[in-house]
Write an enzyme that holds these catalytic residues in place. Sequence first.
Site, PDB file in Angstrom:
ATOM      1  N   GLY A 213       7.235  24.321   5.654  1.00 17.04           N
ATOM      2  CA  GLY A 213       6.968  25.723   5.936  1.00 17.04           C
ATOM      3  C   GLY A 213       6.648  25.932   7.396  1.00 17.04           C
ATOM      4  CG  ASP A 236      10.151  27.600   6.485  1.00 19.82           C
ATOM      5  OD1 ASP A 236      10.318  28.267   5.449  1.00 19.82           O
ATOM      6  OD2 ASP A 236       9.169  27.740   7.233  1.00 19.82           O
ATOM      7  CG  ASP A 256      12.192  26.215  -3.113  1.00 19.65           C
ATOM      8  OD1 ASP A 256      10.976  26.041  -2.872  1.00 19.65           O
ATOM      9  OD2 ASP A 256      12.599  27.019  -3.974  1.00 19.65           O
ATOM     10  CG  MET A 257       7.441  24.620  -0.695  1.00 17.40           C
ATOM     11  SD  MET A 257       6.145  25.089   0.484  1.00 17.40           S
ATOM     12  CE  MET A 257       5.764  26.746  -0.094  1.00 17.40           C
ATOM     13  CE  LYS A 270      -0.878  27.367  12.217  1.00 14.33           C
ATOM     14  NZ  LYS A 270      -0.521  28.616  11.492  1.00 14.33           N
ATOM     15  CG  HIS A 274      -3.544  30.647   2.818  1.00  9.46           C
ATOM     16  ND1 HIS A 274      -4.053  30.619   4.082  1.00  9.46           N
ATOM     17  CD2 HIS A 274      -2.370  31.316   2.931  1.00  9.46           C
ATOM     18  CE1 HIS A 274      -3.231  31.251   4.913  1.00  9.46           C
ATOM     19  NE2 HIS A 274      -2.214  31.675   4.229  1.00  9.46           N
TER      20      HIS A 274
END
Length: 375
Positions: A213, A236, A256-257, A270, A274
């Site tokens: 990302g 990303d 895609d993670m 980073k 969240h």
Amino acid sequence: MESMNENAIQDDHQVAKAELTRGHDHLWNIIFSYVNSMSLKCAAELGIADEIYRHGQPLPLSVLLNKLSILPSRTDSFRRLMRLLVHSGLFARSTAGDEEEETYALTPISASFLVTSKAENMSPFVLAMIDPVFVDPHHCLSRWFTTADEPPTPTAFDLFHGKPLFEFTGNNPEFNVNFNRGMASDANFMAKLILGQCGDDVFRGLRSLVDVGGGTGALATAIADAYPQTKCSVFDLPHVLASLQGNPTVAAIAGDMFEFVPPADAVILKWILHDWNDEDCVRILRNCKKAIPPKEEGGKVIIIEMVMKLENEEDGSIHDETTETQLLWDVFIMGPVPGKERSEAEWKSIFLAAGFSGYSITPILGLRSLIQLFY
């Protein structure tokens, strides 16, 4: 005796009146706090800090008005704006005497973060975070809290814009550019901070690193420049990586993670986790775990996130500005994403569920921390 009782009653009334007045003033302060953000946005758009910086010394109001092309009829209004920005600590005002014109100078905050030619410039972050795209959904938080629909609408952003944040950015090139510039400006500042405070402890000896990302590659590029022996890549979505084409320092890997993470000695995330709920965080971290070797072979996952202080913690600093900023940010991200900020206990639960046996936390400034995971 009656006189003493009457005096006591009057004193109680005075105390109650004073408390009511303070409460009223505090409520007004909360109501109009958004004006601080709007004034900061105005200052960034006008380039006030840039003009003062280029002048090299405190700038007289008349000169500042001319350089910023402020209409003469709005001189007094601009002076009032500057008065608030001075009160907020972003600029300093001075006069040589009663007859002298006021001058304005930079403060350490504006000199560091609002001058666009500085490496630490945060103006793009200011403009991205206060963009109506982010702000408008907060006007429908109450509707989001009380709307029962199937399937449930994940965020107020979805409710307002009709689609999730990352789909919205993919379909809106101008906002996507501004958003990524904002994230890059924050990444540049965080990279300088991390590399200066604990760079060798975290990155020295790594042969490869993937920034999951990683957006425009600001963080990965800074790490690659500081540690040339480390092969750095950014992983990303394709529309995000468009601006990375031709970057000679880092490789761009689209994907895609939630499906996979490219293999490397270390994976860095980073401000990614969240954005997601606990279950999705576990999915992402399990893919990160598959991508790295065990601790004995130098493998690690590096996370940069907030570690929240809970209100029931017996900590005398719980009401300080740092804690308030964390709480504000936690509610801010409630608008655009389904994730949240987490306490150490909440992070630990996720790490264990993802299969990691150890972690360490290094506070960076007061707001965010660097977390290292091992297995």
